[in-house]
Design a protein around this motif. Structure first.
Motif, short mmCIF file in Angstrom:
data_model
loop_
_atom_site.label_atom_id
_atom_site.label_comp_id
_atom_site.label_asym_id
_atom_site.label_seq_id
_atom_site.Cartn_x
_atom_site.Cartn_y
_atom_site.Cartn_z
N LYS A 78 0.83 -1.21 0.00
CA LYS A 78 0.00 0.00 0.00
C LYS A 78 0.87 1.26 0.00
O LYS A 78 1.86 1.34 0.71
CB LYS A 78 -0.91 0.04 1.23
N ILE A 79 0.45 2.23 -0.80
CA ILE A 79 1.05 3.56 -0.75
C ILE A 79 0.17 4.36 0.19
O ILE A 79 -1.00 4.62 -0.10
CB ILE A 79 1.11 4.20 -2.15
N SER B 200 0.74 7.52 1.78
CA SER B 200 0.60 8.96 1.58
C SER B 200 1.75 9.51 0.76
O SER B 200 2.78 8.86 0.63
CB SER B 200 0.55 9.69 2.94
N ILE B 201 1.52 10.69 0.22
CA ILE B 201 2.57 11.40 -0.48
C ILE B 201 2.52 12.86 -0.03
O ILE B 201 1.45 13.43 0.14
CB ILE B 201 2.43 11.29 -2.01
N ILE C 25 7.29 10.01 0.23
CA ILE C 25 6.20 9.05 0.10
C ILE C 25 6.32 8.06 1.24
O ILE C 25 7.41 7.61 1.57
CB ILE C 25 6.29 8.29 -1.25
N CYS D 166 5.17 4.38 2.19
CA CYS D 166 4.62 3.18 1.56
C CYS D 166 5.20 1.93 2.18
O CYS D 166 6.19 1.98 2.90
CB CYS D 166 4.90 3.20 0.05
N ASP E 251 4.44 0.98 -9.71
CA ASP E 251 3.28 1.60 -9.08
C ASP E 251 3.68 2.86 -8.33
O ASP E 251 2.96 3.87 -8.33
CB ASP E 251 2.59 0.62 -8.13
N LEU E 252 4.83 2.81 -7.67
CA LEU E 252 5.34 3.98 -6.96
C LEU E 252 5.62 5.12 -7.94
O LEU E 252 5.27 6.26 -7.70
CB LEU E 252 6.61 3.62 -6.19
N ASP F 142 4.19 5.58 -10.92
CA ASP F 142 2.90 6.09 -11.39
C ASP F 142 2.29 7.04 -10.38
O ASP F 142 1.78 8.11 -10.73
CB ASP F 142 1.93 4.94 -11.67
N HIS F 143 2.33 6.66 -9.12
CA HIS F 143 1.77 7.49 -8.05
C HIS F 143 2.54 8.81 -7.91
O HIS F 143 1.95 9.87 -7.78
CB HIS F 143 1.79 6.71 -6.74
N GLN G 41 1.76 11.42 -10.62
CA GLN G 41 0.48 12.11 -10.43
C GLN G 41 0.64 13.36 -9.57
O GLN G 41 -0.21 14.24 -9.59
CB GLN G 41 -0.54 11.17 -9.79
N HIS G 42 1.73 13.44 -8.84
CA HIS G 42 2.00 14.56 -7.95
C HIS G 42 3.20 15.39 -8.42
O HIS G 42 3.74 16.18 -7.65
CB HIS G 42 2.23 14.06 -6.53
#
Length: 120
Positions: free
Chosen positions: A38-39, A41-42, A49, A51, A59-60, A62-63, A66-67
């Motif tokens: 699970k991630i 928070s960022i 991050i 995680c 996945d990290l 990609d997340h 987004q930020h």
């Protein structure tokens, strides 16, 4: 229980390493960290991050994108490699020569430490 019984614990990420990082050389047990995926928070402002060790690097990435952030180094196994294994295995890959490794990033890595009075 492992601490109480003085049993060695070797943590294992996604198993993509080719340097024997998850070989319990002194016996004991291998603890699979892939379920910690699970991630949490960022913090884009701080560039951090939170995680689990089982999060896949792709996945990290990609997340983070987004930020407005990105990983600056990628092992050849980035699609299947986990954060925990990446860090434990030396955390380097394509981009490390240009951007440096985690040790040069200056960001502290948090961890969970075993407690002798913890119950299983």
């Amino acid at each position: 229980a492992a601490v109480r019984h003085r049993v060695f614990v070797t943590t294992r990420g996604a198993g993509t390493g080719n340097y024997g990082q998850a070989v319990p050389l002194r016996g004991g047990v291998v603890l699979d960290m892939s379920g910690l995926d699970k991630i949490e928070s960022i913090d884009a402002e701080a560039g951090t991050i939170r995680c689990g060790a089982g999060v896949k690097l792709c996945d990290l990435e990609d997340h983070a994108r987004q930020h407005g952030w990105e990983l600056r180094q990628h092992p050849s196994t980035r699609r299947t490699a986990s954060v925990g294994g990446f860090v434990a295995g030396g955390s380097t890959g394509h981009g490390a020569l240009l951007h440096g490794g985690l040790s040069e990033a200056g960001a502290p890595l948090g961890s969970v430490r075993p407690m002798s009075d913890a119950s299983a």
